[in-house]
Design an enzyme around this catalytic site. Structure first.
Site, PDB file in Angstrom:
ATOM      1  N   PHE A 128       0.870  -1.173   0.000  1.00 25.33           N
ATOM      2  CA  PHE A 128       0.000   0.000   0.000  1.00 25.33           C
ATOM      3  C   PHE A 128       0.911   1.228   0.000  1.00 25.33           C
ATOM      4  O   PHE A 128       1.869   1.299   0.771  1.00 25.33           O
ATOM      5  CB  PHE A 128      -0.901  -0.010   1.240  1.00 25.33           C
ATOM      6  CG  PHE A 128      -1.947   1.064   1.232  1.00 25.33           C
ATOM      7  CD1 PHE A 128      -3.072   0.947   0.440  1.00 25.33           C
ATOM      8  CD2 PHE A 128      -1.792   2.199   2.002  1.00 25.33           C
ATOM      9  CE1 PHE A 128      -4.039   1.942   0.422  1.00 25.33           C
ATOM     10  CE2 PHE A 128      -2.750   3.201   1.989  1.00 25.33           C
ATOM     11  CZ  PHE A 128      -3.877   3.074   1.200  1.00 25.33           C
ATOM     12  N   ASP A 197       2.312  -5.623   8.186  1.00 25.35           N
ATOM     13  CA  ASP A 197       1.098  -4.812   8.087  1.00 25.35           C
ATOM     14  C   ASP A 197      -0.074  -5.776   7.967  1.00 25.35           C
ATOM     15  O   ASP A 197      -0.186  -6.520   6.992  1.00 25.35           O
ATOM     16  CB  ASP A 197       1.190  -3.906   6.850  1.00 25.35           C
ATOM     17  CG  ASP A 197      -0.006  -2.967   6.711  1.00 25.35           C
ATOM     18  OD1 ASP A 197      -1.124  -3.362   7.099  1.00 25.35           O
ATOM     19  OD2 ASP A 197       0.168  -1.861   6.175  1.00 25.35           O
ATOM     20  N   TYR A 222     -10.761  -0.584  11.141  1.00 28.88           N
ATOM     21  CA  TYR A 222     -12.038  -0.228  10.517  1.00 28.88           C
ATOM     22  C   TYR A 222     -12.439  -1.155   9.389  1.00 28.88           C
ATOM     23  O   TYR A 222     -13.485  -0.950   8.777  1.00 28.88           O
ATOM     24  CB  TYR A 222     -12.024   1.222  10.023  1.00 28.88           C
ATOM     25  CG  TYR A 222     -10.799   1.639   9.245  1.00 28.88           C
ATOM     26  CD1 TYR A 222     -10.633   1.281   7.920  1.00 28.88           C
ATOM     27  CD2 TYR A 222      -9.817   2.410   9.852  1.00 28.88           C
ATOM     28  CE1 TYR A 222      -9.514   1.663   7.211  1.00 28.88           C
ATOM     29  CE2 TYR A 222      -8.690   2.808   9.154  1.00 28.88           C
ATOM     30  CZ  TYR A 222      -8.541   2.426   7.832  1.00 28.88           C
ATOM     31  OH  TYR A 222      -7.427   2.811   7.132  1.00 28.88           O
ATOM     32  N   LYS A 223     -11.643  -2.180   9.112  1.00 25.79           N
ATOM     33  CA  LYS A 223     -11.997  -3.136   8.071  1.00 25.79           C
ATOM     34  C   LYS A 223     -12.723  -4.324   8.717  1.00 25.79           C
ATOM     35  O   LYS A 223     -13.867  -4.217   9.125  1.00 25.79           O
ATOM     36  CB  LYS A 223     -10.750  -3.552   7.291  1.00 25.79           C
ATOM     37  CG  LYS A 223     -10.130  -2.424   6.462  1.00 25.79           C
ATOM     38  CD  LYS A 223      -8.936  -2.902   5.691  1.00 25.79           C
ATOM     39  CE  LYS A 223      -8.411  -1.875   4.701  1.00 25.79           C
ATOM     40  NZ  LYS A 223      -7.925  -0.635   5.297  1.00 25.79           N
ATOM     41  N   ARG A 371     -12.829  -5.134  -6.642  1.00 28.16           N
ATOM     42  CA  ARG A 371     -12.549  -5.819  -5.375  1.00 28.16           C
ATOM     43  C   ARG A 371     -13.858  -6.130  -4.645  1.00 28.16           C
ATOM     44  O   ARG A 371     -14.732  -5.271  -4.509  1.00 28.16           O
ATOM     45  CB  ARG A 371     -11.684  -4.949  -4.454  1.00 28.16           C
ATOM     46  CG  ARG A 371     -10.305  -4.636  -4.952  1.00 28.16           C
ATOM     47  CD  ARG A 371      -9.401  -4.139  -3.832  1.00 28.16           C
ATOM     48  NE  ARG A 371     -10.088  -3.225  -2.923  1.00 28.16           N
ATOM     49  CZ  ARG A 371      -9.606  -2.833  -1.749  1.00 28.16           C
ATOM     50  NH1 ARG A 371      -8.443  -3.276  -1.321  1.00 28.16           N
ATOM     51  NH2 ARG A 371     -10.279  -1.981  -0.985  1.00 28.16           N
TER      52      ARG A 371
END
Length: 400
Positions: A128, A197, A222-223, A371
């Site tokens: 990322f 990560d 938050y995922k 996705r």
């Protein structure tokens, strides 16, 4: 007569031991929500808890809540709630700040932990982007150099000059799961540290931080942990490194005696060294409440359902979608798959816009990747079948 995919979905949902957890989330039946790999759904009980925090703890108790409502200890208390989800013992995770800030802490502190002559930081070349930006900044500050390496080659790339490697456990674009145990072991064999990560793996599959000897790790909440937009991230510091962990952000919250207000800094013991400034209490307590949905849930059961869901979705895509319109880029092999399915599609932005308009919410990564994130606590097999069927309807139109 052979079973239809709708019938198969109904049968799989009826046998799903996690199906009842869907009722714990604020979801509508008109929408198939497959974007939990970007923002998890709202646990239905969180608004009432936040009303209590705002009206009682903040509105009435005010400053007293730092002690009486446990605000001060929230970062480590909530860290201990996350710990079993990622395979860590208590006392090694502290919650606070953003993922980006925690990546900075981990990389700089990891570089400081490394031995003499180790001036190289390996970075997942497909990472990322923020992780790469921060690694570059950390390298400038510490006198190291960054070497971007294909994540599949990191294990073999580590050498006597390697201080650490920063690697994504699951690729955010393709959903490919990396070999955390093997890569960590190879880094250790080379005398380097492993910094992981976990943004796209925590809450979706077993991580095993302690079991696999990970040194440092960061992740968002938050995922798949459903903590809410911008909910605070977390930092894992293995117990064996805590005494030597030298944070590049030594704030008053990580001082051994924070209220002494002394000009000299003396670090607190344990994972508290990862704290910096005043905790963001409202979002932190929303996260703490959201984690209640994990009570009694085994991460192994989450993983089993995740694989079954993504298998079924891929099966439906192959059956429904016109040939040549999409190409799966997420690996078929279970050992290499996270909890999302990524499909290459030349007109991905227009396709995703139409999917969302028809009630199937996923997302995309430009230029050409659709996705679909599968959160086993609230996504069912009927959702997977419906998403594939509507995708096929959208793609039946001529490309372009």
């Amino acid at each position: 007569m052979s079973e239809t995919y709708e019938e198969k979905a109904a049968r799989l949902d009826a046998a799903d031991g996690l199906a009842a957890y869907r009722e714990k989330f604020a979801l509508d039946e008109e929408t198939v929500y497959l974007d939990g790999n970007s923002l998890g759904a709202l646990p239905a009980h969180v608004p009432a808890r936040m009303a209590e925090v705002i009206t009682r703890e903040w509105g009435e108790l005010r400053i007293r809540s730092w002690d009486e409502s446990g605000w001060w200890t929230a970062p480590e208390r909530i860290g201990d709630r996350i710990a079993p989800i990622v395979g860590a013992a208590a006392g090694q995770i502290v919650v606070g700040d953003s993922t980006s800030v925690n990546v900075f802490k981990a990389v700089v502190a990891g570089a400081r932990l490394a031995g003499e002559g180790r001036d190289e930081i390996l970075v997942d070349a497909t990472t990322f982007p923020t992780d790469g930006y921060i690694a570059e900044s950390a390298a400038r500050l510490t006198g190291h150099r960054v070497v971007a390496v294909d994540p599949e080659e990191i294990a073999g790339a580590a050498g006597p000059r390697t201080a650490l490697a920063l690697v994504n456990h699951v690729d955010y674009r393709t959903g490919r799961l990396r070999d955390l145990p093997g890569t960590t072991a190879a880094l250790h064999a080379a005398g380097a540290l492993a910094v992981w990560d976990l943004c796209h793996s925590a809450g979706a599959l077993p991580v095993g931080l302690d079991a696999h000897g990970v040194d440092l790790a960061v992740g968002c909440t938050y995922k798949y942990l459903n903590g809410g937009p911008g909910s605070p991230a977390y930092l894992y510091v293995a117990e064996r490194h805590q005494a030597a962990f030298d944070s590049p952000l030594p704030g008053w919250n990580s001082h051994a005696d924070p209220f002494a207000m002394t000009p000299g800094y003396r670090a607190a013991e344990g994972a508290l060294r990862g704290r910096v400034g005043t905790p963001d209490i409202l979002s932190m307590l929303a996260l703490e409440s959201a984690l209640d949905v994990w009570d009694g849930v085994r991460i192994e059961d989450i993983r089993a359902k995740s694989l079954a869901l993504t298998d079924f979705f891929l099966e439906c895509v192959r059956a429904y979608v016109p040939g040549g319109r999409v190409t799966p880029v997420t690996p078929e092999a279970h050992a290499e798959r996270g909890s999302q399915v990524a499909l290459a599609c030349p007109d991905a932005p227009a396709v995703m816009a139409e999917l969302i308009g028809r009630g199937v919410v996923g997302d995309l990564r430009r230029p050409d990747v659709l996705r679909f994130g599968f959160t086993p606590l609230y996504v069912g097999f009927a959702d997977a079948e419906r998403a594939a069927r509507i995708l096929a309807e959208v793609l039946e139109k001529p490309a372009g």
